[in-house]
Structures are given as structure tokens and as C-alpha cells.
Design a protein around this motif. Structure first.
Motif, PDB file in Angstrom:
ATOM      1  N   SER A   5      -1.381  -9.057   7.691  1.00 41.17           N
ATOM      2  CA  SER A   5      -0.559  -7.868   7.495  1.00 41.17           C
ATOM      3  C   SER A   5       0.792  -8.073   8.160  1.00 41.17           C
ATOM      4  O   SER A   5       0.935  -8.892   9.056  1.00 41.17           O
ATOM      5  CB  SER A   5      -1.252  -6.629   8.071  1.00 41.17           C
TER       6      SER A   5
ATOM      7  N   CYS B   1     -11.094   3.331   4.448  1.00 41.47           N
ATOM      8  CA  CYS B   1     -10.237   4.375   5.018  1.00 41.47           C
ATOM      9  C   CYS B   1     -10.800   5.784   4.859  1.00 41.47           C
ATOM     10  O   CYS B   1     -10.455   6.678   5.621  1.00 41.47           O
ATOM     11  CB  CYS B   1      -8.862   4.333   4.359  1.00 41.47           C
TER      12      CYS B   1
ATOM     13  N   THR C  12      -2.408   0.903  -4.616  1.00 46.99           N
ATOM     14  CA  THR C  12      -2.045  -0.460  -4.254  1.00 46.99           C
ATOM     15  C   THR C  12      -1.237  -1.103  -5.373  1.00 46.99           C
ATOM     16  O   THR C  12      -1.600  -1.000  -6.545  1.00 46.99           O
ATOM     17  CB  THR C  12      -3.329  -1.277  -3.997  1.00 46.99           C
TER      18      THR C  12
ATOM     19  N   LEU D  64     -10.456  -0.030  -0.085  1.00 45.12           N
ATOM     20  CA  LEU D  64      -9.759   0.835   0.869  1.00 45.12           C
ATOM     21  C   LEU D  64     -10.298   2.255   0.851  1.00 45.12           C
ATOM     22  O   LEU D  64     -10.298   2.932   1.885  1.00 45.12           O
ATOM     23  CB  LEU D  64      -8.257   0.824   0.597  1.00 45.12           C
TER      24      LEU D  64
ATOM     25  N   LEU E 111      -7.970  -2.590   9.040  1.00 44.63           N
ATOM     26  CA  LEU E 111      -7.738  -2.833   7.616  1.00 44.63           C
ATOM     27  C   LEU E 111      -8.020  -4.289   7.262  1.00 44.63           C
ATOM     28  O   LEU E 111      -8.725  -4.576   6.282  1.00 44.63           O
ATOM     29  CB  LEU E 111      -6.292  -2.470   7.264  1.00 44.63           C
TER      30      LEU E 111
ATOM     31  N   ILE F 181       0.384   4.740   3.347  1.00 42.92           N
ATOM     32  CA  ILE F 181      -0.575   4.440   4.407  1.00 42.92           C
ATOM     33  C   ILE F 181       0.153   4.622   5.740  1.00 42.92           C
ATOM     34  O   ILE F 181       1.332   4.327   5.854  1.00 42.92           O
ATOM     35  CB  ILE F 181      -1.166   3.017   4.262  1.00 42.92           C
ATOM     36  N   ASN F 182      -0.564   5.132   6.727  1.00 39.47           N
ATOM     37  CA  ASN F 182      -0.041   5.384   8.068  1.00 39.47           C
ATOM     38  C   ASN F 182       1.127   6.367   8.086  1.00 39.47           C
ATOM     39  O   ASN F 182       2.058   6.245   8.866  1.00 39.47           O
ATOM     40  CB  ASN F 182       0.290   4.076   8.782  1.00 39.47           C
TER      41      ASN F 182
ATOM     42  N   GLY G 264       1.620  -1.195   5.690  1.00 39.82           N
ATOM     43  CA  GLY G 264       0.767  -1.566   4.572  1.00 39.82           C
ATOM     44  C   GLY G 264       1.298  -2.663   3.690  1.00 39.82           C
ATOM     45  O   GLY G 264       1.318  -2.534   2.459  1.00 39.82           O
TER      46      GLY G 264
ATOM     47  N   VAL H 189      -5.955   4.942  -1.457  1.00 36.15           N
ATOM     48  CA  VAL H 189      -4.729   4.215  -1.142  1.00 36.15           C
ATOM     49  C   VAL H 189      -4.322   3.457  -2.399  1.00 36.15           C
ATOM     50  O   VAL H 189      -4.941   2.453  -2.759  1.00 36.15           O
ATOM     51  CB  VAL H 189      -4.918   3.231   0.034  1.00 36.15           C
TER      52      VAL H 189
ATOM     53  N   LEU I 258       0.833  -1.193   0.000  1.00 37.91           N
ATOM     54  CA  LEU I 258       0.000   0.000   0.000  1.00 37.91           C
ATOM     55  C   LEU I 258       0.869   1.244   0.000  1.00 37.91           C
ATOM     56  O   LEU I 258       1.836   1.337   0.755  1.00 37.91           O
ATOM     57  CB  LEU I 258      -0.933  -0.009   1.212  1.00 37.91           C
TER      58      LEU I 258
ATOM     59  N   MET J 124      -3.951  -1.847  11.379  1.00 37.76           N
ATOM     60  CA  MET J 124      -3.936  -3.046  10.552  1.00 37.76           C
ATOM     61  C   MET J 124      -5.088  -3.976  10.932  1.00 37.76           C
ATOM     62  O   MET J 124      -5.632  -4.672  10.079  1.00 37.76           O
ATOM     63  CB  MET J 124      -2.590  -3.769  10.655  1.00 37.76           C
TER      64      MET J 124
END
Length: 178
Positions: free
Chosen positions: A37, A68, A74, A64, A23, A11-12, A42, A72, A8, A20
Motif C-alpha cells: 500500500s 471492512c 475499486t 473488502l 487491509l 476509504i479512510n 487506498g 469499497v 479504492l 493499511m
């Protein structure tokens, strides 16, 4: 069901946070199976009935977006591809001397010839890189946040990119690669 590994993008970081646990639960609810995860940045492993990596990338991105509340990007690889790229990377000697940090930048699409030429010819002090397929292997002798070669520079060439430390990629290859 086919197994996929997803990396990803962004992310974060920068206010774009999700646990996670949330997610994994959200993706499971959206129909992905056996969602795992690895660390907070990610890296995901899951199964899907979709047979195309491009379709999986789009399905994960759409899921996502709902989970979210933000986009995001991917990048998906199969376990075999992850195994191949970690094996290949393990065989590369550092083109720099001294204390060197290694990274892998995953590209969403095949790089065009101009990007390959730019990256393979990269000659900034303390920085070198090498393209192999849709991965860029990167070496720095200084902190990555000081590097001239970045995701942003690569993405200006029209391809989505996300970077992971080599230690993380190696661990993922051992755990999830074949």
C-alpha cells in the motif's frame, strides 16, 4: 501472476476506516499476493491469478466487503496503464494561470460521449478538466473541497470515480508504473 494497482474509493474517510496493515493482511488472506500500500488513502499494488481487470475489481470489492464490513468500490489499472497515464499527465500544460493544484480522477468504466463533452468543456472559474481514456485530469486554483467538479458530479453520470492528487499519482507512477 499478474500485477495490478487498485485505487479504492472513499476509504479512510467519513467513518469508513481500516488500517493499511489490516487491509494488506486481509487481502493476502483472500489470495492476493505481494500486497503493498502507499499512504492511507487506498492505493494498492498486488498480484492475482485473475487475468481481467474487471474480475480483479470484483474480487477485491468482494474481499473488502468481508474485510471492512462495508462496500469499497475499486478501480484497477495495470502497471503499464499507470505508467502511460502518468507520462501523459506529465506532458499536459496547465490551462489555468496562478497557483494551480492538479488531480487525476480515475474512472471505473469508459466515460460516455456526454460525460466527455461535459468535462472537456468545463469552464467554471478556477477549474478545468480534460478526459483521456478512463482518466480525468483536473486543475483547480482553489481548494478541491470548494470545486464544482467533483467525484459526485461525475458519478451522477453513471461511472464510479475516485480522485488522487497529482503528486501522489506521479509518485505511484514512478514507484509502480512501467
Amino acid at each position: 501472476m499478474v500485477t495490478y494497482i487498485a485505487f479504492l474509493r472513499a476509504i479512510n474517510v467519513g467513518g469508513r476506516f481500516i488500517t493499511m496493515v489490516d487491509l494488506r493482511a486481509g487481502l493476502s488472506h483472500k489470495g492476493f499476493g505481494n500486497v503493498e500500500s502507499q499512504i492511507q488513502s487506498g492505493n494498492l499494488r498486488f498480484t492475482s491469478s485473475l487475468r481481467s481487470a474487471a474480475k480483479v475489481e470484483l474480487a477485491v470489492e468482494n474481499a473488502l466487503d468481508e474485510i471492512c464490513g462495508f462496500t469499497v468500490r475499486t478501480i484497477v489499472r495495470t502497471p503499464a496503464q499507470l505508467g502511460e497515464l502518468t507520462s501523459y499527465g506529465a506532458g499536459l500544460a496547465s490551462p489555468l494561470e496562478g497557483e494551480v493544484r492538479r488531480y487525476v480522477t480515475f474512472l471505473k468504466d469508459d466515460p460516455d460521449d456526454e460525460l466527455v463533452e461535459l468535462v472537456n468543456g468545463w469552464d467554471v472559474p478556477g477549474e478545468r478538466a480534460h478526459v483521456n481514456g478512463r482518466e480525468v485530469y483536473v486543475w483547480f486554483t482553489h481548494p478541491s473541497h470548494e470545486a464544482k467538479l467533483s467525484n459526485a458530479r461525475i458519478e451522477r453520470r453513471g461511472v464510479v470515480a475516485t480522485t488522487r492528487d497529482w503528486k501522489v499519482v506521479s509518485a505511484l507512477g514512478e514507484k509502480w508504473g512501467v
